[in-house]
Design an enzyme around this catalytic site. Structure first.
Site, mmCIF file in Angstrom:
data_model
loop_
_atom_site.group_PDB
_atom_site.id
_atom_site.type_symbol
_atom_site.label_atom_id
_atom_site.label_comp_id
_atom_site.label_asym_id
_atom_site.label_seq_id
_atom_site.Cartn_x
_atom_site.Cartn_y
_atom_site.Cartn_z
ATOM 1 N N TYR A 74 0.818 -1.213 0.000
ATOM 2 C CA TYR A 74 0.000 0.000 0.000
ATOM 3 C C TYR A 74 0.850 1.260 0.000
ATOM 4 C CZ TYR A 74 0.385 1.522 4.904
ATOM 5 O OH TYR A 74 0.816 2.010 6.098
ATOM 6 N N GLN A 109 -5.319 15.917 10.124
ATOM 7 C CA GLN A 109 -4.933 14.530 10.368
ATOM 8 C C GLN A 109 -4.357 13.926 9.085
ATOM 9 O OE1 GLN A 109 -9.146 14.265 11.818
ATOM 10 N NE2 GLN A 109 -8.289 12.661 13.095
ATOM 11 N N ASN A 110 -4.398 14.702 8.013
ATOM 12 C CA ASN A 110 -3.949 14.176 6.718
ATOM 13 C C ASN A 110 -2.439 14.316 6.582
ATOM 14 O OD1 ASN A 110 -6.635 13.755 6.209
ATOM 15 N ND2 ASN A 110 -6.891 15.710 5.167
ATOM 16 N N HIS A 127 -0.421 13.821 12.145
ATOM 17 C CA HIS A 127 0.107 12.505 11.780
ATOM 18 C C HIS A 127 1.293 12.605 10.834
ATOM 19 C CE1 HIS A 127 -4.169 11.072 12.887
ATOM 20 N NE2 HIS A 127 -3.376 11.003 13.925
ATOM 21 N N CYS A 135 13.774 13.398 12.169
ATOM 22 C CA CYS A 135 14.699 12.749 13.097
ATOM 23 C C CYS A 135 13.921 12.344 14.346
ATOM 24 C CB CYS A 135 15.815 13.722 13.465
ATOM 25 S SG CYS A 135 16.808 13.149 14.854
ATOM 26 N N CYS A 156 20.521 11.860 11.183
ATOM 27 C CA CYS A 156 20.219 13.301 11.235
ATOM 28 C C CYS A 156 21.502 14.116 11.142
ATOM 29 C CB CYS A 156 19.493 13.607 12.541
ATOM 30 S SG CYS A 156 19.182 15.355 12.831
ATOM 31 N N CYS A 159 21.927 15.972 14.691
ATOM 32 C CA CYS A 159 22.206 15.327 15.981
ATOM 33 C C CYS A 159 22.638 13.868 15.855
ATOM 34 C CB CYS A 159 20.983 15.435 16.896
ATOM 35 S SG CYS A 159 19.699 14.235 16.531
ATOM 36 N N GLY A 196 -14.545 17.202 6.913
ATOM 37 C CA GLY A 196 -14.224 15.859 6.436
ATOM 38 C C GLY A 196 -13.609 14.963 7.495
ATOM 39 N N SER A 198 -14.550 12.682 11.187
ATOM 40 C CA SER A 198 -15.464 12.279 12.255
ATOM 41 C C SER A 198 -14.707 12.324 13.578
ATOM 42 C CB SER A 198 -15.996 10.875 11.998
ATOM 43 O OG SER A 198 -14.936 10.012 11.672
HETATM 44 ZN ZN ZN Z 1 18.233 15.028 14.931
#
Ligand code: ZN
Length: 262
Positions: A74, A109-110, A127, A135, A156, A159, A196, A198
């Site tokens: 997916y 949330q998209n 999300h 990182c 990263c 860091c 859009g 719930s």
């Molecule tokens: Zn970092």
């Protein structure tokens, strides 16, 4: 959709002192992006990702990155769908509301980046964002081209922490910086525009209740009734791409009559 309902929604929004929008999969579906859950959902077809996805990533980030680079299942469809997707009139309407300084913040949330493409700037992506990397140690976000994939997992540059996709996996805590912004914005919000969604996935699920709990207004734009509908002051039962541009036009007319907000 009756003009009267849009009028009422426009009045409520302009009466709000601090309007925040919360958006979910419904607005992306109108751009042709398949939802994860429900009929036609990616997870409905391919199966839900493991609930301990993040723990599996941490246990073997190299293997996880190798799968990511190959883009199987997916993941491939998700990326290909995203590459083709364009913002729809609802995304542009929300960006315009921000420009008008009517909408103070957008929580989505998209993960599809379409709000940013449409021009929204004050935005929290709970999300994460599928087109970015992050990182896990210092939360720095990177564009994919900034990070070399020669050695997996990539590290990263700031860091040395392990880099993963910015998208929040199952089992992964919402990045603290994003969550903090959301809490701050919701605490200021007295009128929430739900588009859009719930809002049944936490932490977003808690936000409308926080607003309602301090007697704020909830306005819903959704072609379907949701569990939030009985608690909304107005529900505009229509596609966001149809109703939001009309709502923005209505608000612009009112702003011209009364002068700019605040
Ligand atoms: Zn970092």
């Amino acid at each position: 959709m009756e003009n009267g309902d849009i009028e009422r929604a426009g009045r409520l929004i302009l009466a709000g002192k601090y309007v925040v929008s919360l958006t979910g999969a419904g607005i992306s579906v109108e751009s042709g992006i398949r939802p994860f859950r429900g009929p036609g959902g990616l997870w409905t077809e391919y199966g839900e990702p493991p609930m301990n996805g993040y723990q599996r990533f941490l246990a073997d980030p190299k293997a996880s990155w190798e799968r990511r680079v190959k883009r199987e299942g997916y993941n491939r469809e998700l990326h290909e769908g995203l590459r083709k997707a364009q913002p729809n009139p609802a995304h542009y309407a929300l960006a315009e509301l921000e420009e008008l300084r009517v909408l103070r913040y957008l929580i989505t949330q998209n993960i599809d980046n379409l709000h940013r493409v449409a021009g929204s700037k004050k935005i929290a992506e709970i999300h994460g964002n599928l087109s970015k990397l992050r990182c896990i140690q210092c939360n720095s976000r990177y564009e994919p081209e900034e990070i070399s994939l020669e050695t997996l997992p990539p590290r990263c540059p700031r860091c040395g922490g392990i880099i993963k996709g910015d998208t929040v996996m199952f089992g992964e805590p919402i990045p603290a910086d994003v969550l903090e912004v959301c809490q701050e914005e919701v605490s200021k919000c007295d009128c929430m525009l739900l588009v859009g969604t719930s809002a049944f996935v936490y932490p977003a699920a808690g936000f409308p209740w926080q607003v309602k709990g301090k007697e704020g207004m909830l306005i819903e734009v959704n072609p379907y009734e949701t569990e939030l509908t009985p608690f909304c002051n107005i529900s505009l039962r229509s596609k966001a791409g149809e109703v939001l541009p009309r709502l923005v036009e209505c608000i612009k007319v009112k702003l011209q009559e009364t002068g700019s907000p605040l």
